[in-house]
Design an enzyme around this catalytic site. Sequence first.
Site, short mmCIF file in Angstrom:
data_model
loop_
_atom_site.label_atom_id
_atom_site.label_comp_id
_atom_site.label_asym_id
_atom_site.label_seq_id
_atom_site.Cartn_x
_atom_site.Cartn_y
_atom_site.Cartn_z
N CYS A 299 19.06 64.54 40.20
CA CYS A 299 19.68 63.33 40.77
C CYS A 299 20.60 62.58 39.80
O CYS A 299 21.80 62.48 40.05
CB CYS A 299 18.59 62.40 41.30
N THR B 226 21.78 61.63 49.30
CA THR B 226 22.60 60.68 48.53
C THR B 226 24.07 61.07 48.68
O THR B 226 24.45 62.18 48.31
CB THR B 226 22.19 60.71 47.05
P1 NAD Z 1 16.41 70.07 47.46
O1 NAD Z 1 17.45 70.88 46.82
O2 NAD Z 1 15.02 70.07 46.91
O3 NAD Z 1 16.29 70.45 49.02
C1 NAD Z 1 17.39 70.55 49.88
C2 NAD Z 1 17.03 71.56 50.97
O4 NAD Z 1 18.06 71.57 51.96
C3 NAD Z 1 16.92 73.00 50.48
O5 NAD Z 1 15.63 73.49 50.78
C4 NAD Z 1 18.00 73.76 51.25
O6 NAD Z 1 17.63 75.08 51.57
C5 NAD Z 1 18.15 72.89 52.47
N1 NAD Z 1 19.43 73.04 53.17
C6 NAD Z 1 20.69 73.05 52.65
N2 NAD Z 1 21.61 73.16 53.63
C7 NAD Z 1 20.91 73.20 54.81
C8 NAD Z 1 21.29 73.29 56.16
N3 NAD Z 1 22.58 73.33 56.53
N4 NAD Z 1 20.32 73.31 57.10
C9 NAD Z 1 19.02 73.24 56.75
N5 NAD Z 1 18.60 73.15 55.48
C10 NAD Z 1 19.53 73.13 54.51
O7 NAD Z 1 16.99 68.58 47.53
P2 NAD Z 1 16.22 67.19 47.30
O8 NAD Z 1 15.86 67.04 45.88
O9 NAD Z 1 15.18 67.03 48.35
O10 NAD Z 1 17.43 66.18 47.59
C11 NAD Z 1 18.00 66.04 48.88
C12 NAD Z 1 18.91 64.85 48.86
O11 NAD Z 1 18.15 63.66 48.56
C13 NAD Z 1 20.01 64.91 47.78
O12 NAD Z 1 21.14 64.27 48.26
C14 NAD Z 1 19.41 64.11 46.63
O13 NAD Z 1 20.38 63.54 45.81
C15 NAD Z 1 18.65 63.03 47.38
N6 NAD Z 1 17.51 62.47 46.65
C16 NAD Z 1 16.69 63.27 45.93
C17 NAD Z 1 15.61 62.71 45.26
C18 NAD Z 1 14.69 63.57 44.40
O14 NAD Z 1 13.93 63.00 43.62
N7 NAD Z 1 14.73 64.89 44.53
C19 NAD Z 1 15.36 61.34 45.33
C20 NAD Z 1 16.21 60.55 46.10
C21 NAD Z 1 17.29 61.12 46.76
#
Ligand code: NAD
Length: 435
Positions: free
Chosen positions: A266, A125
């Site tokens: 989020c 996002t």
């Molecule tokens: P999260 O924190 O669970 O996972 C993110 C992962 O990215 C982590 O495991 C981290 O180690 C990894 N990471 C960070 N930098 C990195 C890099 N340079 N190379 C490789 N890996 C890297 O995050 P999430 O909850 O899955 O959310 C991810 C995105 O999706 C965010 O922008 C969030 O707003 C969006 N989103 C989340 C949800 C939700 O319900 N969790 C729903 C819709 C959208």
Amino acid sequence: MKSSPQVTVIGAGYVGLVTATLLAEAGIKTHILDLASPKIKTIKRGRAPFFEPGLDELVAKTIKNNRLLATTSYRQAVPSSEIIFCCVGTPDKKDGSSNLGYVHKALRTAAGLAADGVVFVQKSTVPAGTGQSLIKTINKMAPGLQFSYVSNPEFLREGSAITDSRHPDRVVLGGDSPAAIRRVAGLYRLITKPGAKYLQTSLESAELIKVTANAFLALKISFANSIAKLAGQTGADIKSVMDGVGLDKRIGRAFLNAGRGYGGGCFPKDVAGLIAAAAQSGADMTIMESVVKVNNSMPNYVVKRLSDQLGAKTGQLVAVLGLSFKAGTSDSRRSPAVAISNLLADCGYRVTTYDPKAVIANRQLKTAVKRLPNLPAALKGVAAVVVATDWPEFVNLDWSNVKGQMAGDLVLDAMNCLDDAAVTKAGLRYTGIGR
Ligand code: NAD
């Protein structure tokens, strides 16, 4: 699109790992790439590194049949991948604006290794306008690389992420390359059930759709909570009020449940990001500032309701049931349940808590809050019970049994999720939010 493109998903979190396992299950050779090696080790062993219903099974199945390849190495994953999904975190900074450092770093690294023709797909996002700046970053990092960039915001919910991904309300694809959008849509058709709606937009519109959708859901919750505070004063019952309001087809009933407010990884940061982006461009966003103000007031409101009924006598024992930000997930980021536990401790109550799944970081709970391993231990001898997360095992409690374990008789339903008649029938005092 070729029959089996290699795909890399960067970021093995809720969004990335669910996306990667579903693609792998559909037969696509998919690299799941994360820099956190403990996560990758767990995935390699066939387990999900966090709780999400059904995900352990999907990881086990796709690791076993070699469709899901877990790695910490960009070099191993990226060069052979035709499509690269970016699913890394976009937390908010202290000033509320989005920290895009992880997204930039991930795409910079991938760009340096990607092959011509690659499609970068942004699922994280991000504020409107980010895609254009990422395209510049990629061009700078890999001059001459032929690539396309598609914004594909994610709408899954933790706790039902797999079902949501198979049955999305819509798949949004933004960008100016119809061919790239067709390729990404082709992948989605492998994992979504027939009938899914596909919406094609500009890059900026796709980015803004996601943030706007989350902001509107947050707004509905804070609106319900504002009316609940009034209902509580007037003798109206917020549940009946919202049932009646929600029957209007123009309004709908979803997300009008009053309670202790929203949390998680989020809504809070996406709303903060929207406010910060509006401030930067001079757009008025007082409406969302009010949403935040109402939401921030809710944990205190819950604690005040409790202390009004329990009296200010310090040292009383209170059980808080639930610590995750909602049922169905181990995620406790910005959980109002955690905030309530800590506020109760600040008010001088002794607090016990129980949650079946929540993962709690060091120092998230004050030392006066004791997390206990099971429900009977948390309930033993308490003056009051606060239900702060709507886990089914709390919603379906045998309240006569609970009464037998308590010293007092107060039940505060901070999620408005309990059957108030069942609680009262057990001889307990029921209090909800706006009820
Ligand atoms: P999260 O924190 O669970 O996972 C993110 C992962 O990215 C982590 O495991 C981290 O180690 C990894 N990471 C960070 N930098 C990195 C890099 N340079 N190379 C490789 N890996 C890297 O995050 P999430 O909850 O899955 O959310 C991810 C995105 O999706 C965010 O922008 C969030 O707003 C969006 N989103 C989340 C949800 C939700 O319900 N969790 C729903 C819709 C959208």
